[in-house]
Design an enzyme around this catalytic site. Structure first.
Site, PDB file in Angstrom:
ATOM      1  N   VAL A   3     -30.139   3.031   9.554  1.00 55.26           N
ATOM      2  CA  VAL A   3     -30.086   3.260  10.993  1.00 55.26           C
ATOM      3  C   VAL A   3     -31.043   4.411  11.292  1.00 55.26           C
ATOM      4  O   VAL A   3     -31.004   5.455  10.625  1.00 55.26           O
ATOM      5  CB  VAL A   3     -28.664   3.606  11.468  1.00 55.26           C
ATOM      6  CG1 VAL A   3     -28.657   3.963  12.948  1.00 55.26           C
ATOM      7  CG2 VAL A   3     -27.713   2.442  11.194  1.00 55.26           C
TER       8      VAL A   3
ATOM      9  N   ARG B   1     -24.482   8.303  13.477  1.00 55.75           N
ATOM     10  CA  ARG B   1     -23.182   8.880  13.878  1.00 55.75           C
ATOM     11  C   ARG B   1     -22.719   8.333  15.233  1.00 55.75           C
ATOM     12  O   ARG B   1     -22.079   9.034  16.008  1.00 55.75           O
ATOM     13  CB  ARG B   1     -23.253  10.414  13.894  1.00 55.75           C
ATOM     14  CG  ARG B   1     -23.421  11.004  12.502  1.00 55.75           C
ATOM     15  CD  ARG B   1     -23.664  12.487  12.527  1.00 55.75           C
ATOM     16  NE  ARG B   1     -24.980  12.784  13.058  1.00 55.75           N
ATOM     17  CZ  ARG B   1     -26.115  12.722  12.351  1.00 55.75           C
ATOM     18  NH1 ARG B   1     -26.083  12.350  11.080  1.00 55.75           N
ATOM     19  NH2 ARG B   1     -27.267  13.005  12.910  1.00 55.75           N
ATOM     20  N   LYS B   2     -23.046   7.069  15.475  1.00 52.39           N
ATOM     21  CA  LYS B   2     -22.581   6.389  16.689  1.00 52.39           C
ATOM     22  C   LYS B   2     -21.756   5.151  16.349  1.00 52.39           C
ATOM     23  O   LYS B   2     -21.411   4.370  17.232  1.00 52.39           O
ATOM     24  CB  LYS B   2     -23.773   5.974  17.560  1.00 52.39           C
ATOM     25  CG  LYS B   2     -24.731   7.099  17.940  1.00 52.39           C
ATOM     26  CD  LYS B   2     -24.110   8.048  18.927  1.00 52.39           C
ATOM     27  CE  LYS B   2     -25.122   9.069  19.449  1.00 52.39           C
ATOM     28  NZ  LYS B   2     -25.657   9.972  18.411  1.00 52.39           N
ATOM     29  N   GLY B   3     -21.490   4.927  15.052  1.00 56.30           N
ATOM     30  CA  GLY B   3     -20.762   3.737  14.636  1.00 56.30           C
ATOM     31  C   GLY B   3     -21.635   2.523  14.400  1.00 56.30           C
ATOM     32  O   GLY B   3     -21.120   1.432  14.160  1.00 56.30           O
TER      33      GLY B   3
ATOM     34  N   GLY C 284     -24.018   2.065  11.934  1.00 60.39           N
ATOM     35  CA  GLY C 284     -24.061   1.687  10.528  1.00 60.39           C
ATOM     36  C   GLY C 284     -22.835   0.880  10.133  1.00 60.39           C
ATOM     37  O   GLY C 284     -22.916  -0.107   9.393  1.00 60.39           O
TER      38      GLY C 284
ATOM     39  N   ASN D 233     -26.161  11.984  -1.214  1.00 58.31           N
ATOM     40  CA  ASN D 233     -25.936  11.598   0.181  1.00 58.31           C
ATOM     41  C   ASN D 233     -24.434  11.604   0.467  1.00 58.31           C
ATOM     42  O   ASN D 233     -23.784  10.562   0.579  1.00 58.31           O
ATOM     43  CB  ASN D 233     -26.540  10.221   0.441  1.00 58.31           C
ATOM     44  CG  ASN D 233     -26.680   9.931   1.923  1.00 58.31           C
ATOM     45  OD1 ASN D 233     -26.109  10.632   2.764  1.00 58.31           O
ATOM     46  ND2 ASN D 233     -27.440   8.895   2.258  1.00 58.31           N
TER      47      ASN D 233
ATOM     48  N   TYR E 235     -18.683   5.409   3.439  1.00 55.12           N
ATOM     49  CA  TYR E 235     -18.313   4.200   2.709  1.00 55.12           C
ATOM     50  C   TYR E 235     -16.857   4.253   2.255  1.00 55.12           C
ATOM     51  O   TYR E 235     -16.145   3.242   2.312  1.00 55.12           O
ATOM     52  CB  TYR E 235     -19.231   4.013   1.505  1.00 55.12           C
ATOM     53  CG  TYR E 235     -20.686   3.790   1.866  1.00 55.12           C
ATOM     54  CD1 TYR E 235     -21.040   3.047   2.997  1.00 55.12           C
ATOM     55  CD2 TYR E 235     -21.710   4.325   1.088  1.00 55.12           C
ATOM     56  CE1 TYR E 235     -22.369   2.838   3.330  1.00 55.12           C
ATOM     57  CE2 TYR E 235     -23.034   4.111   1.416  1.00 55.12           C
ATOM     58  CZ  TYR E 235     -23.362   3.380   2.533  1.00 55.12           C
ATOM     59  OH  TYR E 235     -24.675   3.178   2.856  1.00 55.12           O
TER      60      TYR E 235
END
Length: 238
Positions: A165, A171-173, A175, A202, A209
């Protein structure tokens, strides 16, 4: 002894500021659809951005020509498949119908609406513009995956090669939206699992995940033959 001074009168409690009503939030429309050969320029740019993020830019040799010649030679989900993530400040128009009206669509686009408190500043809007002029659609990410097989489960699965992304849309959902699309497709096809790898530094991705329910397999290592090490096997005489 003098009497103690009386306590000061209670001060007025300041009123709490009113929260912005939901109607004032900015909607961002997001769509996941199958990629097409015409999307290759966007895919190549994102692959390069991903390589830079992973500190592996010197290993990235993919070109538009090499991607075009390898990615779209088989029906979706039977080989390499790319799902593209698009976003827009306008609702998405329906995609054109398939050329064969009796054909069953291989993948129905997934559309979600995300309400933002603040607008997203995308410095590459023009570069990643998608669809008809004036549609407002921008490519924001992609996922590339292909079938593999588990002998333990005696079932096929999907291996996710890349999930990416673009930085201003993280950080917006989004992914989660991409990975959910792959997992949902695997479940519908009766596949046994979806697998991928993550860089050990990472930590944000690892946490993401794990929150989705994925298990991080600490006891396994990636083994890879490539470049000269692989070419050395070409002329082995058995």
């Amino acid at each position: 002894m003098a009497a103690a001074a009386p306590p000061p009168p209670p001060s007025e409690v300041p009123e709490m500021p009113e929260l912005a009503p939901p109607s004032s939030r900015r909607p961002l429309f997001a769509r996941v659809r199958l990629a097409a050969p015409s999307d290759v320029p966007h895919i190549r740019r994102m692959i390069h951005q991903m390589a830079v993020f992973e500190r592996l830019a010197d290993h990235c040799t993919a070109t538009e020509a090499s991607l075009s010649s390898t990615l779209f030679n088989s029906p979706p989900f039977q080989s390499f498949t790319v799902l593209l993530l698009e976003v827009s400040h306008l609702p998405f128009a329906p995609l054109p119908p398939p050329q064969n009206p009796t054909a069953v669509p291989a993948f129905a686009p997934i559309v979600h609406t995300i309400n933002l408190d603040l607008p997203i500043e995308d410095p590459e809007t023009q570069i990643f513009a998608s669809g008809a002029e004036g549609s407002g659609a921008v490519v924001a990410g992609f996922v590339l995956f292909f079938p593999n097989y588990s002998t333990f489960l005696a079932k096929p699965g999907f291996y996710v090669e890349d999930l990416f992304v673009r930085e201003c849309y993280r950080r917006k959902g989004l992914g989660r939206m991409l990975l959910t699309a792959v997992a949902s497709q695997a479940a519908r096809m009766g596949y046994g699992r979806v697998e991928w790898v993550v860089l050990d530094w990472n930590v944000n991705a690892i946490k993401f995940y794990e929150e989705m329910g994925a298990k991080i397999l600490q006891d396994w290592r990636i083994c890879r033959l490539t470049g000269e090490a692989l070419s050395a096997f070409a002329n082995i005489d058995y």
